[in-house]
Design a protein around this motif. Sequence first.
Motif, PDB file in Angstrom:
ATOM      1  N   THR A  61       0.972  -1.446   0.112  1.00 20.73           N
ATOM      2  CA  THR A  61       0.056   0.102   0.051  1.00 20.73           C
ATOM      3  C   THR A  61       0.915   1.302   0.107  1.00 20.73           C
ATOM      4  O   THR A  61       0.259   2.289  -0.376  1.00 20.73           O
ATOM      5  CB  THR A  61      -0.982  -0.057   1.039  1.00 20.73           C
ATOM      6  N   GLY A  62       2.331   1.275   0.442  1.00 18.52           N
ATOM      7  CA  GLY A  62       2.875   2.149   0.699  1.00 18.52           C
ATOM      8  C   GLY A  62       3.636   2.298   1.843  1.00 18.52           C
ATOM      9  O   GLY A  62       4.048   0.786   2.327  1.00 18.52           O
ATOM     10  N   PRO A  63       4.314   3.336   2.442  1.00 15.98           N
ATOM     11  CA  PRO A  63       5.307   3.220   3.646  1.00 15.98           C
ATOM     12  C   PRO A  63       4.376   2.874   4.521  1.00 15.98           C
ATOM     13  O   PRO A  63       3.327   3.091   4.929  1.00 15.98           O
ATOM     14  CB  PRO A  63       5.923   4.342   3.936  1.00 15.98           C
ATOM     15  N   ALA A  64       5.236   1.983   5.872  1.00 13.17           N
ATOM     16  CA  ALA A  64       4.590   1.654   7.120  1.00 13.17           C
ATOM     17  C   ALA A  64       5.528   2.476   8.014  1.00 13.17           C
ATOM     18  O   ALA A  64       5.185   3.611   8.396  1.00 13.17           O
ATOM     19  CB  ALA A  64       4.307   0.218   7.142  1.00 13.17           C
ATOM     20  N   CYS A  65       6.627   2.002   8.305  1.00 17.61           N
ATOM     21  CA  CYS A  65       7.374   2.557   9.448  1.00 17.61           C
ATOM     22  C   CYS A  65       8.792   3.346   8.801  1.00 17.61           C
ATOM     23  O   CYS A  65       9.686   3.836   9.532  1.00 17.61           O
ATOM     24  CB  CYS A  65       7.766   1.514  10.249  1.00 17.61           C
ATOM     25  N   ALA A  66       8.896   3.052   7.415  1.00 14.62           N
ATOM     26  CA  ALA A  66       9.985   3.371   6.700  1.00 14.62           C
ATOM     27  C   ALA A  66      10.179   4.831   6.865  1.00 14.62           C
ATOM     28  O   ALA A  66      11.481   5.310   7.248  1.00 14.62           O
ATOM     29  CB  ALA A  66       9.964   2.729   5.160  1.00 14.62           C
ATOM     30  N   LEU A  67       9.479   5.615   6.583  1.00 12.02           N
ATOM     31  CA  LEU A  67       9.707   7.036   6.421  1.00 12.02           C
ATOM     32  C   LEU A  67       9.639   7.296   7.993  1.00 12.02           C
ATOM     33  O   LEU A  67      10.311   8.381   8.214  1.00 12.02           O
ATOM     34  CB  LEU A  67       8.594   7.976   5.810  1.00 12.02           C
ATOM     35  N   ILE A  68       8.821   6.860   8.880  1.00 10.52           N
ATOM     36  CA  ILE A  68       8.971   7.422  10.267  1.00 10.52           C
ATOM     37  C   ILE A  68      10.311   6.904  10.885  1.00 10.52           C
ATOM     38  O   ILE A  68      10.983   7.895  11.529  1.00 10.52           O
ATOM     39  CB  ILE A  68       7.788   6.681  11.256  1.00 10.52           C
ATOM     40  N   ASP A  69      10.874   5.763  10.386  1.00  8.76           N
ATOM     41  CA  ASP A  69      12.234   5.441  10.938  1.00  8.76           C
ATOM     42  C   ASP A  69      13.140   6.102  10.593  1.00  8.76           C
ATOM     43  O   ASP A  69      14.318   6.583  11.309  1.00  8.76           O
ATOM     44  CB  ASP A  69      12.460   3.847  10.615  1.00  8.76           C
ATOM     45  N   ALA A  70      13.090   6.682   9.029  1.00  8.42           N
ATOM     46  CA  ALA A  70      14.117   7.707   8.673  1.00  8.42           C
ATOM     47  C   ALA A  70      14.087   9.007   9.304  1.00  8.42           C
ATOM     48  O   ALA A  70      15.280   9.774   9.562  1.00  8.42           O
ATOM     49  CB  ALA A  70      13.847   7.805   7.148  1.00  8.42           C
ATOM     50  N   ALA A  71      12.826   9.391   9.723  1.00  4.69           N
ATOM     51  CA  ALA A  71      12.859  10.978  10.528  1.00  4.69           C
ATOM     52  C   ALA A  71      13.197  10.753  12.006  1.00  4.69           C
ATOM     53  O   ALA A  71      13.870  11.555  12.613  1.00  4.69           O
ATOM     54  CB  ALA A  71      11.363  11.227  10.139  1.00  4.69           C
ATOM     55  N   ALA A  72      13.184   9.594  12.336  1.00  3.64           N
ATOM     56  CA  ALA A  72      13.531   9.370  13.888  1.00  3.64           C
ATOM     57  C   ALA A  72      14.296   8.138  14.132  1.00  3.64           C
ATOM     58  O   ALA A  72      13.618   7.041  14.860  1.00  3.64           O
ATOM     59  CB  ALA A  72      12.194   9.475  14.906  1.00  3.64           C
ATOM     60  N   PRO A  73      15.337   7.895  13.730  1.00  7.41           N
ATOM     61  CA  PRO A  73      15.933   6.590  13.782  1.00  7.41           C
ATOM     62  C   PRO A  73      16.386   6.405  15.132  1.00  7.41           C
ATOM     63  O   PRO A  73      16.817   7.134  15.858  1.00  7.41           O
ATOM     64  CB  PRO A  73      17.530   6.886  12.746  1.00  7.41           C
ATOM     65  N   PRO A  92      15.098   7.496   2.487  1.00  5.47           N
ATOM     66  CA  PRO A  92      15.109   8.434   3.772  1.00  5.47           C
ATOM     67  C   PRO A  92      15.001   9.787   3.168  1.00  5.47           C
ATOM     68  O   PRO A  92      14.700  10.605   3.887  1.00  5.47           O
ATOM     69  CB  PRO A  92      16.566   8.106   4.234  1.00  5.47           C
ATOM     70  N   GLY A  93      15.205  10.157   2.004  1.00  3.83           N
ATOM     71  CA  GLY A  93      15.317  11.667   1.658  1.00  3.83           C
ATOM     72  C   GLY A  93      13.897  11.868   0.924  1.00  3.83           C
ATOM     73  O   GLY A  93      14.015  13.051   0.288  1.00  3.83           O
ATOM     74  N   TYR A  94      12.981  10.945   0.927  1.00  3.41           N
ATOM     75  CA  TYR A  94      11.983  11.046   0.288  1.00  3.41           C
ATOM     76  C   TYR A  94      11.008  12.256   0.802  1.00  3.41           C
ATOM     77  O   TYR A  94      10.316  13.377   0.010  1.00  3.41           O
ATOM     78  CB  TYR A  94      11.022  10.088   0.642  1.00  3.41           C
ATOM     79  N   VAL A  95      11.014  12.991   1.924  1.00  5.18           N
ATOM     80  CA  VAL A  95      10.272  13.943   2.658  1.00  5.18           C
ATOM     81  C   VAL A  95      11.238  15.159   3.120  1.00  5.18           C
ATOM     82  O   VAL A  95      12.196  14.700   3.793  1.00  5.18           O
ATOM     83  CB  VAL A  95       9.535  13.462   3.956  1.00  5.18           C
ATOM     84  N   LYS A  96      10.926  16.322   2.407  1.00  8.47           N
ATOM     85  CA  LYS A  96      11.723  17.288   2.929  1.00  8.47           C
ATOM     86  C   LYS A  96      10.756  18.523   3.264  1.00  8.47           C
ATOM     87  O   LYS A  96      10.058  19.068   2.590  1.00  8.47           O
ATOM     88  CB  LYS A  96      12.571  17.867   1.670  1.00  8.47           C
ATOM     89  N   ALA A  97      10.987  18.707   4.511  1.00  9.93           N
ATOM     90  CA  ALA A  97      10.123  19.538   5.257  1.00  9.93           C
ATOM     91  C   ALA A  97      10.574  20.511   6.465  1.00  9.93           C
ATOM     92  O   ALA A  97      11.412  19.636   7.162  1.00  9.93           O
ATOM     93  CB  ALA A  97       9.026  18.894   5.684  1.00  9.93           C
TER      94      ALA A  97
END
Length: 366
Positions: free
Chosen positions: A179-191, A234-239
């Motif tokens: 469906t898309g990301p589960a924890c991948a982007l969360i983990d990248a933001a807060a490793p 990991p660089g998918y979201v830039k905010a």
Amino acid sequence: MRVLGLISGTSHDGIDSAVVDWSLSDGVLTGVVEHTGEEPYEAALRARIVAALPPNRVDMGEVCALDTLIGQAFAEAAARAPRAELICSHGQTLFHWVEDGRVRGTLQLGQPAWIAERTGLPVVSDVRARDVAAGGQGAPLVSYLDLLLMAGLPGRSGALNLGGIANLTVREPAIAYDTGPACALIDAAAPPYDEDGALGAAGAVDEALLAELLAEPYYAKEPPKSTGKELFAPGYVKADLPLPDLVATLTALTAETVAAEIRRHRLDTVIVSGGGVRNPTLMGMLRARVPDTRLLTSDELGVPAGAKEAIAFSLFGWLTAHGLPATVPSCTGATGARVLGTLTPGSDPLALPAPLTEAPVTIRFA
């Protein structure tokens, strides 16, 4: 037959293991889970794996080194697990090659010869490649186990895995996809991860950023489909947001994209597994978005939520040893069901059980 399943998923934090003793009688496959465990990667090896993942570039020397080092790490994890008769190793996915919605290839590293040499046991490996060669996505392979688990549930049911990437299996009609990301982007933001969902709970969802992220074209594609850190890197979201707000927004992204698919299929019951089950903020956001759907963890069906994929690979090893396919074509998009993997002999001559002509129709865990 006792089979050790080994896998490191898209979180690439360590190696999950499960020893399951499988037996088949009258169409019912019984699994006795004798061991589950997790072996963290050594920090230096994990750093090399992270550095090799997209969008980074590596040379063939590093690919060769990682294949050996990951294989040796899997071998040590196997040696520390209870004794089995067969090992099925997923290895570590380094790249999933997708073009125009079609998977052209998939690369899992972790040379099985090291596992066979260390344990003396035969090893099934390179499990996804055959499905890809048959025109499939090579994922989500766990759909085979999911459909067996859902066989006795009432109403419209599904199974959801919240790992690095979220995948959903629907029983009727039988389909499965990422469906898309589960924890991948969360983990990248807060490793390495948002422990207990604390950061997400402390932050506020940025609705503008969430709307921007939900416009990702992947979500609108029809299944079968699969994805990974090639897209959700990991660089998918830039905010420019406070960390709690960013984590809260990324948690909401996972909850909303998963919930949209649960609503789409009008599911009454969903079996949830994976590391995301341990994130109460994520689970709370998901429940709020699907209030009419019963969410139960796979633990309630005898499958430890954090070890489900390792148990699935133990199952795939058993199926391959008995000459049975382990794929569902309507779930992966392949032209037909396939027996998966390649076999590396152990220290003794390779001897497999007599092939079975009928596959299990349901599963239970004792």
